[in-house]
Design a protein around this motif. Structure first.
Motif, PDB file in Angstrom:
ATOM      1  N   GLN A  94      25.908   2.331  10.576  1.00  0.00           N
ATOM      2  CA  GLN A  94      24.786   1.437  10.329  1.00  0.00           C
ATOM      3  C   GLN A  94      25.024   0.666   9.034  1.00  0.00           C
ATOM      4  OE1 GLN A  94      21.118   3.587   9.421  1.00  0.00           O
ATOM      5  NE2 GLN A  94      22.315   5.462   9.182  1.00  0.00           N
ATOM      6  N   PHE A  95      24.115  -0.274   8.744  1.00  0.00           N
ATOM      7  CA  PHE A  95      24.238  -1.096   7.541  1.00  0.00           C
ATOM      8  C   PHE A  95      23.940  -0.248   6.309  1.00  0.00           C
ATOM      9  CE2 PHE A  95      23.160  -4.149  10.883  1.00  0.00           C
ATOM     10  CZ  PHE A  95      24.165  -5.070  10.710  1.00  0.00           C
ATOM     11  N   GLN A  96      24.751  -0.448   5.252  1.00  0.00           N
ATOM     12  CA  GLN A  96      24.599   0.351   4.043  1.00  0.00           C
ATOM     13  C   GLN A  96      24.365  -0.489   2.793  1.00  0.00           C
ATOM     14  OE1 GLN A  96      28.176   2.699   3.895  1.00  0.00           O
ATOM     15  NE2 GLN A  96      27.642   3.920   5.701  1.00  0.00           N
ATOM     16  N   LYS A 128      16.823  -3.200   8.018  1.00  0.00           N
ATOM     17  CA  LYS A 128      16.237  -1.883   8.289  1.00  0.00           C
ATOM     18  C   LYS A 128      15.818  -1.741   9.744  1.00  0.00           C
ATOM     19  CE  LYS A 128      14.614  -0.996   3.579  1.00  0.00           C
ATOM     20  NZ  LYS A 128      13.430  -0.798   2.701  1.00  0.00           N
ATOM     21  N   ASN A 177      18.962  -1.160  11.708  1.00  0.00           N
ATOM     22  CA  ASN A 177      19.417   0.222  11.523  1.00  0.00           C
ATOM     23  C   ASN A 177      18.609   1.199  12.362  1.00  0.00           C
ATOM     24  OD1 ASN A 177      21.571  -0.195   9.783  1.00  0.00           O
ATOM     25  ND2 ASN A 177      20.344  -0.025   7.933  1.00  0.00           N
ATOM     26  N   ARG A 178      17.296   1.016  12.386  1.00  0.00           N
ATOM     27  CA  ARG A 178      16.461   1.889  13.220  1.00  0.00           C
ATOM     28  C   ARG A 178      16.809   1.728  14.693  1.00  0.00           C
ATOM     29  NH1 ARG A 178      12.367   0.707   9.236  1.00  0.00           N
ATOM     30  NH2 ARG A 178      11.743  -1.155  10.386  1.00  0.00           N
TER      31      ARG A 178
END
Length: 472
Positions: A235-237, A249, A252-253
């Motif tokens: 996922q995006f960090q 966000k 990512n969810r």
């Protein structure tokens, strides 16, 4: 301008506004500079006009005196005026402080006149005079532009006056050649144009830098997305600005949710497959112990059921590996397969050439690629006379891997028949591996395809088209 480039759209909009503002600024500054230079010239001429007016004076009328004897004497106390009317002659005017009023055709002129005649004019006019179509009847200053003695433009400041002891009105005019004003204005416009041009260039560069810096998070977002697609991240960090962070966000969810659903589906499919395998194995073993006539048919149906379970379980695993960012190097996988088959067919003395780059990667799991390419390479070894060539080319988002041999090959109809003969696993012969149809199915699950055609070497050429894995 690229229609889908946000940076270019913003740059075009900001640059357009900048150009409009600079043009408006240039026009406004030019207008004010023109007014300023003209007002300075008028002020300078007004000073010369005031100096000329201070030296303007009429000749005094003639006075006579008489005594008791009737003789005219200057000492007599009785003074009478002569019956002669006062003349309109002006006293001589001394030179003004500006010496160019005395130089012929110097561009500096003055003139005094009434409605009927010109009374005085500057030496610089020489043998010419200033002519006006009409004289302003209003008192006060008036300035305008007209042609001079040499047809050059003149800025003229004129005033209507009335001297003491006179009922006659005079028009006093002072003029200066305005060509210097035009030259000065041209110089100002040139300097202004260069300055505003440099300013526009600097502003555009600053806007470009601002947009590049401001849109950098989107570039980082794109790179992280490529890493997620390649399977390097889940996922995006990166910490994004507050305008983008809510979207990141949410993505990512969504990734976590889809991954959990996928794992759950894989688990359910595996549980069902394993739950069915055990009863099927027991039934198959029990049927093997009996000798009833229906046993071959039942055995065939059980084998088909087992193949269905294996096929769909494999398909679910392939789909999972796609979403999790599977990738492999075709060059490395083909090299390993060639190394294995060269030992198996070492008595054939077949030469294999791999002619594509090692840097190319495809969005396929390595084991699935081995099943597809391994089957095709093995077929090439079986039918080749002495040579196999494995090449590749990139077309849009697909990598076309060509495995060609110099064997007998197949006709076009035979190639289509082999590919299209069956697309279901239950039509494969048991004990012969996945075969061409399974390779076709695996390629299709990865949004690729498999085709067969006549090779330039004379034999068969299998073309395996698979999606490239983007690398930024």
């Amino acid at each position: 301008m690229k229609h889908h480039s946000l940076k270019n759209r913003l740059l075009f909009a900001a640059g357009g506004c900048c150009v409009v503002l600079i043009l408006v600024t240039g026009f406004t500054v030019q207008r004010y500079m023109k007014e300023y230079l003209r007002s300075e010239l008028v002020a300078k001429l007004t000073l010369s006009l005031d100096e000329l007016l201070s030296r303007l004076e009429l000749e005094q009328p003639t006075l006579l005196t008489v005594n008791n004897a009737g003789l005219s004497t200057p000492e007599s106390r009785n003074v009478i005026e002569s019956s002669a009317l006062p003349s309109l002659r002006l006293l001589p005017i001394k030179s003004l402080s500006e010496p160019r009023f005395s130089q012929p055709y110097s561009g500096y002129y003055w003139q005094i006149q009434t409605q009927q005649q010109i009374l005085k004019r500057s030496r610089s006019l020489w043998d010419t005079q200033l002519t006006f179509r009409h004289l302003d009847d209003e008192f006060g200053l008036d300035y305008f532009v007209k042609s001079g003695p040499n047809e050059q433009p003149l800025m003229i400041v004129q005033q209507k006056v009335k001297l003491p002891d006179s009922e006659v009105f005079f028009w006093v005019s002072v003029a200066q050649e305005s060509g210097s004003l035009a030259l000065a204005l041209q110089g100002v416009n040139r300097s202004l144009g260069i300055g505003l041009g440099l300013l526009a260039l600097a502003v555009m560069l600053l806007i470009l830098l601002q947009l590049t810096w401001g849109l950098r998070p989107l570039t980082t977002l794109r790179k992280e997305l490529a890493e997620i697609e390649n399977g390097d991240k889940a996922q995006f960090q990166y910490h994004y600005p507050q305008e983008i962070d809510p979207l990141v966000k949410d993505i990512n969810r969504l990734l976590v949710h889809h991954q959990s659903l996928l794992e759950q589906a894989r688990t359910n499919a595996g549980n069902m497959a394993h739950a069915l395998k055990t009863p099927l194995s027991i039934m198959q073993n029990e049927l093997a112990l009996t000798t009833q006539p229906q046993n071959p048919l039942l055995q065939q149906q059980l084998v088909q059921m087992r193949q269905h379970i294996e096929y769909h379980l494999s398909a679910s695993q392939i789909a999972a590996k796609q979403l999790l960012g599977a990738k492999c190097s075709p060059y490395e996988q083909c090299s390993n397969a060639v190394s294995a088959f060269s030992r198996l067919y070492m008595n054939r003395n077949i030469v294999v050439d791999i002619t594509f780059s090692e840097a190319l990667t495809v969005a396929v799991d390595g084991r699935d690629f081995d099943e597809m390419a391994g089957n095709l390479i093995e077929n090439a070894y079986k039918w080749a006379q002495s040579r196999i060539v494995i090449s590749a080319s990139v077309d849009e988002e697909l990598l076309h891997i060509r495995i060609a041999d110099d064997g007998p090959g197949m006709t076009k109809d035979e190639c289509e028949h082999v590919i299209n003969r069956g697309q279901r696993l239950d039509e494969q012969t048991p004990g012969h591996g996945l075969g061409l149809n399974i390779a076709v199915n695996i390629a299709q699950m990865y949004q690729g395809k498999l085709s067969l055609q006549r090779a330039s070497l004379g034999g068969l050429e299998a073309v395996l088209a698979l999606p490239l894995r983007n690398r930024l």
